[in-house]
Design a protein around this motif. Structure first.
Motif, PDB file in Angstrom:
ATOM      1  N   TYR A 284       5.022  -7.479 -10.116  1.00  0.00           N
ATOM      2  CA  TYR A 284       4.125  -8.557 -10.551  1.00  0.00           C
ATOM      3  C   TYR A 284       2.771  -7.973 -10.968  1.00  0.00           C
ATOM      4  CZ  TYR A 284       1.209 -12.751 -10.407  1.00  0.00           C
ATOM      5  OH  TYR A 284       0.337 -13.757 -10.726  1.00  0.00           O
ATOM      6  N   ALA A 285       2.241  -7.061 -10.132  1.00  0.00           N
ATOM      7  CA  ALA A 285       0.932  -6.463 -10.416  1.00  0.00           C
ATOM      8  C   ALA A 285       0.950  -5.707 -11.744  1.00  0.00           C
ATOM      9  CB  ALA A 285       0.537  -5.538  -9.268  1.00  0.00           C
ATOM     10  N   GLU A 286       2.006  -4.967 -11.980  1.00  0.00           N
ATOM     11  CA  GLU A 286       2.086  -4.183 -13.211  1.00  0.00           C
ATOM     12  C   GLU A 286       2.260  -5.077 -14.436  1.00  0.00           C
ATOM     13  OE1 GLU A 286       5.244  -1.452 -12.413  1.00  0.00           O
ATOM     14  OE2 GLU A 286       3.967  -0.108 -11.210  1.00  0.00           O
ATOM     15  N   LYS A 287       3.048  -6.136 -14.303  1.00  0.00           N
ATOM     16  CA  LYS A 287       3.282  -7.029 -15.439  1.00  0.00           C
ATOM     17  C   LYS A 287       2.002  -7.720 -15.881  1.00  0.00           C
ATOM     18  CE  LYS A 287       6.076 -10.889 -17.091  1.00  0.00           C
ATOM     19  NZ  LYS A 287       7.235 -11.775 -16.852  1.00  0.00           N
ATOM     20  N   TYR A 288       1.176  -8.107 -14.889  1.00  0.00           N
ATOM     21  CA  TYR A 288      -0.029  -8.865 -15.218  1.00  0.00           C
ATOM     22  C   TYR A 288      -1.306  -8.036 -15.064  1.00  0.00           C
ATOM     23  CZ  TYR A 288       3.092 -12.851 -15.419  1.00  0.00           C
ATOM     24  OH  TYR A 288       4.111 -13.704 -15.766  1.00  0.00           O
ATOM     25  N   ASN A 289      -1.130  -6.707 -15.073  1.00  0.00           N
ATOM     26  CA  ASN A 289      -2.267  -5.783 -15.100  1.00  0.00           C
ATOM     27  C   ASN A 289      -3.230  -5.993 -13.936  1.00  0.00           C
ATOM     28  OD1 ASN A 289      -3.668  -3.600 -16.234  1.00  0.00           O
ATOM     29  ND2 ASN A 289      -5.018  -4.958 -17.414  1.00  0.00           N
ATOM     30  N   ARG A 290      -2.677  -6.109 -12.744  1.00  0.00           N
ATOM     31  CA  ARG A 290      -3.481  -6.261 -11.524  1.00  0.00           C
ATOM     32  C   ARG A 290      -3.558  -4.929 -10.781  1.00  0.00           C
ATOM     33  NH1 ARG A 290      -2.930 -11.879 -10.962  1.00  0.00           N
ATOM     34  NH2 ARG A 290      -2.983 -12.583 -13.128  1.00  0.00           N
ATOM     35  N   GLU A 291      -4.611  -4.745 -10.010  1.00  0.00           N
ATOM     36  CA  GLU A 291      -4.708  -3.548  -9.182  1.00  0.00           C
ATOM     37  C   GLU A 291      -3.684  -3.645  -8.053  1.00  0.00           C
ATOM     38  OE1 GLU A 291      -7.851  -1.075  -6.370  1.00  0.00           O
ATOM     39  OE2 GLU A 291      -8.568  -2.790  -7.536  1.00  0.00           O
ATOM     40  N   PHE A 292      -2.910  -2.582  -7.895  1.00  0.00           N
ATOM     41  CA  PHE A 292      -1.874  -2.546  -6.860  1.00  0.00           C
ATOM     42  C   PHE A 292      -2.134  -1.377  -5.925  1.00  0.00           C
ATOM     43  CE2 PHE A 292       2.220  -0.937  -5.267  1.00  0.00           C
ATOM     44  CZ  PHE A 292       2.672  -2.059  -4.596  1.00  0.00           C
ATOM     45  N   VAL A 293      -2.033  -1.642  -4.623  1.00  0.00           N
ATOM     46  CA  VAL A 293      -2.182  -0.594  -3.617  1.00  0.00           C
ATOM     47  C   VAL A 293      -0.900  -0.535  -2.807  1.00  0.00           C
ATOM     48  CG1 VAL A 293      -3.476   0.208  -1.614  1.00  0.00           C
ATOM     49  CG2 VAL A 293      -4.677  -0.923  -3.497  1.00  0.00           C
ATOM     50  N   ALA A 294      -0.287   0.655  -2.783  1.00  0.00           N
ATOM     51  CA  ALA A 294       0.995   0.815  -2.085  1.00  0.00           C
ATOM     52  C   ALA A 294       0.784   0.914  -0.579  1.00  0.00           C
ATOM     53  CB  ALA A 294       1.711   2.050  -2.598  1.00  0.00           C
ATOM     54  N   LEU A 295       1.614   0.210   0.154  1.00  0.00           N
ATOM     55  CA  LEU A 295       1.614   0.279   1.611  1.00  0.00           C
ATOM     56  C   LEU A 295       2.551   1.382   2.074  1.00  0.00           C
ATOM     57  CD1 LEU A 295       1.937  -3.533   2.434  1.00  0.00           C
ATOM     58  CD2 LEU A 295      -0.152  -2.177   2.474  1.00  0.00           C
ATOM     59  N   ASN A 296       2.225   1.978   3.231  1.00  0.00           N
ATOM     60  CA  ASN A 296       3.132   2.925   3.860  1.00  0.00           C
ATOM     61  C   ASN A 296       4.122   2.164   4.721  1.00  0.00           C
ATOM     62  OD1 ASN A 296       1.687   5.122   2.797  1.00  0.00           O
ATOM     63  ND2 ASN A 296       0.189   4.964   4.452  1.00  0.00           N
ATOM     64  N   GLU A 297       5.343   2.641   4.787  1.00  0.00           N
ATOM     65  CA  GLU A 297       6.395   1.902   5.495  1.00  0.00           C
ATOM     66  C   GLU A 297       6.088   1.689   6.961  1.00  0.00           C
ATOM     67  OE1 GLU A 297      10.198   3.596   4.933  1.00  0.00           O
ATOM     68  OE2 GLU A 297      10.270   3.181   2.784  1.00  0.00           O
ATOM     69  N   ASN A 298       5.375   2.630   7.594  1.00  0.00           N
ATOM     70  CA  ASN A 298       5.156   2.546   9.041  1.00  0.00           C
ATOM     71  C   ASN A 298       3.785   2.021   9.428  1.00  0.00           C
ATOM     72  OD1 ASN A 298       7.714   3.674   9.613  1.00  0.00           O
ATOM     73  ND2 ASN A 298       6.891   5.738   9.213  1.00  0.00           N
ATOM     74  N   GLN A 299       2.996   1.587   8.444  1.00  0.00           N
ATOM     75  CA  GLN A 299       1.646   1.188   8.791  1.00  0.00           C
ATOM     76  C   GLN A 299       1.583  -0.248   9.309  1.00  0.00           C
ATOM     77  OE1 GLN A 299       0.211   1.593   4.657  1.00  0.00           O
ATOM     78  NE2 GLN A 299      -0.913  -0.281   5.065  1.00  0.00           N
ATOM     79  N   ASP A 300       0.530  -0.512  10.058  1.00  0.00           N
ATOM     80  CA  ASP A 300       0.281  -1.853  10.589  1.00  0.00           C
ATOM     81  C   ASP A 300      -0.531  -2.625   9.562  1.00  0.00           C
ATOM     82  OD1 ASP A 300      -0.307  -4.124  11.960  1.00  0.00           O
ATOM     83  OD2 ASP A 300      -1.655  -3.169  13.400  1.00  0.00           O
ATOM     84  N   THR A 301       0.121  -3.556   8.866  1.00  0.00           N
ATOM     85  CA  THR A 301      -0.574  -4.314   7.822  1.00  0.00           C
ATOM     86  C   THR A 301      -1.271  -5.544   8.358  1.00  0.00           C
ATOM     87  OG1 THR A 301       1.473  -5.503   7.349  1.00  0.00           O
ATOM     88  CG2 THR A 301       0.993  -3.565   6.010  1.00  0.00           C
ATOM     89  N   THR A 302      -1.219  -5.765   9.658  1.00  0.00           N
ATOM     90  CA  THR A 302      -1.849  -6.956  10.225  1.00  0.00           C
ATOM     91  C   THR A 302      -3.285  -6.706  10.640  1.00  0.00           C
ATOM     92  OG1 THR A 302      -1.116  -6.458  12.491  1.00  0.00           O
ATOM     93  CG2 THR A 302       0.381  -7.722  11.096  1.00  0.00           C
TER      94      THR A 302
END
Length: 381
Positions: A284-302
């Motif tokens: 979605y981010a790439e299609k609409y030219n938005r900034e995207f930040v990749a998450l790490n699989e083991n990180q705490d996103t909360t």
């Protein structure tokens, strides 16, 4: 009304616009549909304990009625029973009531508080819609659904307690509750309906539980004070313009396969999108030219403070901390340069929401080993 009367029929006093007071005898057990509807001068009425049923629209449009006590024998408040009672300030609902039907108190704009008994299992569509003076509501555990427009346009509603038994929040349930500042969706809720919190302009904090599977069209659209939101991995669908929020700085989408409605307005155009590599969020981010930040699989996103994605001091986001980061931070501070939102998270080492000389000094200390990554975030002084 004489003592011989046991029932007051449908439309009995409908439209008696000069009627100011009524005395109902203890012999009456039933008040019919539209009985006192549009008695616009009615200021007081005592409903005796003998009454067990009050019909739909019974007091609809009694705009001068200020107080009402519902007898203990009544089990249901019908459709539009007190709708348009704009001067109504106080309502006593007994424990015997099990349902508050559709639009029962719609437009009671002077009603500041309401206690919903624990025996109530149904609160109908629009039941408290346009109660613009209502400041707080506690939904009892007996209720399982918040229906369409139930609390919409309650513009003074600052707090709402949603019970742990609620399974769904209906379309426009809290639409235009412009004083609501925070909301916690309990673990029991599986769906958030379309426009459920649209135009909640004071909303700054939203906690979505990991039981939610769908977020409807426009659910949080135009929540102009909302700056960040985390979408748990349980969410499989995000509807059209669900997060069209002008101040939304970041959205974290934890489900790599979440279906995001294919419209550039689904997520605000300046929002940084966090998601996993190869996810629908990235697409979605790439299609609409938005900034995207990749998450790490083991990180705490909360937890944005201890989140491992934050490389404290890496303002230019090149994966390392160096003196160029300090230079960039100082240029941002004096207003001659800009920094990406994701870079701001790395640079804002004291978590005060802005880039200052204190932040650049902390990075300098990191470079000369007076501080370590484990010391971040650094307490602001």
């Amino acid at each position: 009304i004489p003592d011989s009367v046991t029932s007051i029929g449908d439309y009995a006093f409908n439209g008696c616009s000069f009627l100011e007071s009524v005395t109902i005898p203890d012999s009456v057990i039933n008040i019919g549909d539209y009985t006192f509807s549009d008695c616009s001068s009615l200021k007081s009425i005592t409903i005796p304990d003998s009454v067990t049923s009050i019909g739909d629209y019974a007091f609809n449009g009694c705009s001068f009625l200020k107080f009402i006590t519902i007898p203990d024998g009544v089990t249901s408040i019908g459709d539009y029973t007190f709708s348009g009672c704009s001067f109504l300030e106080s309502v006593a609902i007994p424990d015997s009531v099990t349902s508050i039907e559709h639009y029962a108190f719609w437009g009671c704009s002077s009603l500041k508080s309401i206690t919903i008994p624990n025996n109530v299992t149904i609160i109908g569509s629009g039941a408290f819609s346009h109660c613009s003076a209502l400041t707080s509501v506690i939904i009892p555990d007996s209720v399982t659904n918040i229906e369409y427009m139930t609390f919409s346009y309650c513009s003074s509603l600052e707090s709402i307690t949603i019970s742990e038994n609620i399974t769904s929040i209906g379309n426009s349930a809290f639409h235009s509750c412009s004083a609501l500042k925070s909301i916690t969706i309990p673990d029991s809720v599986t769906s958030i309906g379309g426009s459920a919190f649209q135009y909640c302009s004071a909303l700054t904090s939203v906690t979505i539980s990991d039981s939610v599977t769908s977020i409807g069209e426009g659910a949080f659209c135009d929540c102009s004070s909302l700056t960040s939101v985390i979408i748990p991995d349980s969410v499989m669908n995000i509807g059209n313009i669900a997060f069209g929020c002008s101040s939304l700085e970041s959205i974290t989408i934890q489900n790599a396969d979440c279906k995001i409605y294919d419209n550039e307005s689904t997520i605000n155009d300046t929002t940084v999108i966090y998601g996993y590599p190869g996810s629908t969020a990235q697409a979605y981010a790439e299609k609409y030219n938005r900034e995207f930040v990749a998450l790490n699989e083991n990180q705490d996103t909360t937890d944005p403070v201890t989140n491992p994605e934050i490389l404290w001091g890496d303002a230019d986001e090149n994966g390392k901390i160096e003196i160029l980061d300090v230079v960039l931070m100082n240029r941002v501070y004096v207003g001659v340069d800009k920094i990406l939102e994701s870079g701001k998270k790395n640079a804002d080492s004291d978590q005060d929401g802005k880039i200052t000389l204190s932040d650049s000094m902390n990075v300098l200390k990191l470079l000369v080993h007076l501080l370590e990554q484990a010391d971040f975030p650094v307490q602001a002084k």
